[in-house]
Enzyme design. Structure first.
Site, short mmCIF file in Angstrom:
data_model
loop_
_atom_site.label_atom_id
_atom_site.label_comp_id
_atom_site.label_asym_id
_atom_site.label_seq_id
_atom_site.Cartn_x
_atom_site.Cartn_y
_atom_site.Cartn_z
N SER A 83 54.73 24.05 -38.19
CA SER A 83 53.92 23.11 -38.98
C SER A 83 53.90 21.73 -38.33
CB SER A 83 54.44 23.03 -40.42
OG SER A 83 55.75 22.51 -40.47
N TYR A 84 55.02 21.32 -37.78
CA TYR A 84 55.12 20.03 -37.08
C TYR A 84 54.33 20.05 -35.78
CZ TYR A 84 57.47 16.01 -34.84
OH TYR A 84 57.76 14.82 -34.21
N ALA A 85 54.52 21.11 -34.99
CA ALA A 85 53.86 21.21 -33.69
C ALA A 85 52.34 21.22 -33.85
CB ALA A 85 54.33 22.46 -32.96
N LYS A 97 51.07 17.77 -34.81
CA LYS A 97 51.14 16.85 -33.68
C LYS A 97 50.03 17.12 -32.66
CE LYS A 97 54.54 14.03 -34.50
NZ LYS A 97 54.21 12.63 -34.88
#
Length: 251
Positions: free
Chosen positions: A153-155, A158
């Site tokens: 979810s972060y990748a 970003k």
């Protein structure tokens, strides 16, 4: 003259960690800084430190997931100072989980705190940055570039920020606005906590950094942000600057 004399800079997530490191570096170079953060106690503590160098700096408590209020936030800053020169979109929250275990809730957290505020703040600040021929600094991550496990979810958020930044660099360039990204590995409170919880993984990561250390918040990450906010970077836009001790070598 200091490199950011007279500049008005907005930094989200500016109360602590990398945001605070950048804020301290900015005020020492002559900028007046508006730190925006949800943590009131930490924000006021950081503000006292900033005002030792830049008395006109302020703290605004805000929940960046309230996207409909972000334009008013930008206008508030512009109304107070009459200009905005630098926008730094640093804030981002996420939860680690594998693809198999990731839910809509995790994606919502990452996009609502990271991608959407970055997008809407760029959009709202554009009229003011046109006037100042200003700078935008967004944040990427090696998690997106490398596809780090348990970071989907972060990748993804970003990399969405990276894509929007490249588009913004093309669209805003004719107005004299520079839009770049920093992808750091830093000695932040979050990193320290993660290292304590995952010592083996942390030591493995550290051993793969050619410089064998994490970046310092002000001295390493903050100084690169100063460069990108200053006229020294006037001919750089649409770039991802890896401030990671050599861990990632883009080609």
């Amino acid at each position: 003259m200091k490199r950011l004399d007279g500049n008005i800079a907005m930094i989200t997530g500016g109360a602590g960690g990398i945001g605070k490191g950048m804020a301290m570096a900015f005020v020492k170079e002559g900028a007046t800084v508006v730190i925006i953060d949800i943590n009131e106690q930490l924000g006021l503590q950081t503000l006292k430190q900033l005002q030792e160098f830049a008395p006109e700096s302020i703290f605004i408590q805000a929940n960046l997931t309230e996207h409909d209020k972000l334009a008013a936030l930008v206008n508030q800053v512009a109304d107070k100072y009459g200009r905005i020169d630098v926008l730094v979109n640093n804030a981002h929250a996420s939860k680690m989980s594998s693809i198999e275990e990731t839910t809509q809730k995790e994606f919502d957290l990452s996009f609502n705190t990271g991608f959407y505020p970055t997008f809407y703040l760029m959009q709202a600040a554009l009229p003011y940055l046109k006037e100042s021929k200003g700078k935008i600094i967004n944040f990427a991550s090696s998690a997106g570039l490398h596809g780090d496990v348990n970071q989907v979810s972060y990748a993804v958020a970003k990399e969405a920020i990276r894509a929007a930044t490249r588009v913004a660099a093309n669209e805003f360039g004719p107005f004299g606005i520079n839009v770049n990204l920093i992808a750091p590995i830093a000695n932040s409170p979050g990193m320290i906590q993660w290292a304590e919880e995952n010592p083996d993984y942390y030591n493995s990561m550290l051993s793969k950094i050619p410089l064998r250390r994490l970046g310092e918040l002000e001295e390493d990450i903050g100084r690169v942000a100063v460069f990108l906010a200053s006229t020294d970077s006037d001919y750089i836009t649409g770039q991802t600057i890896m401030v990671d001790g050599g861990s990632t070598k883009l080609r």
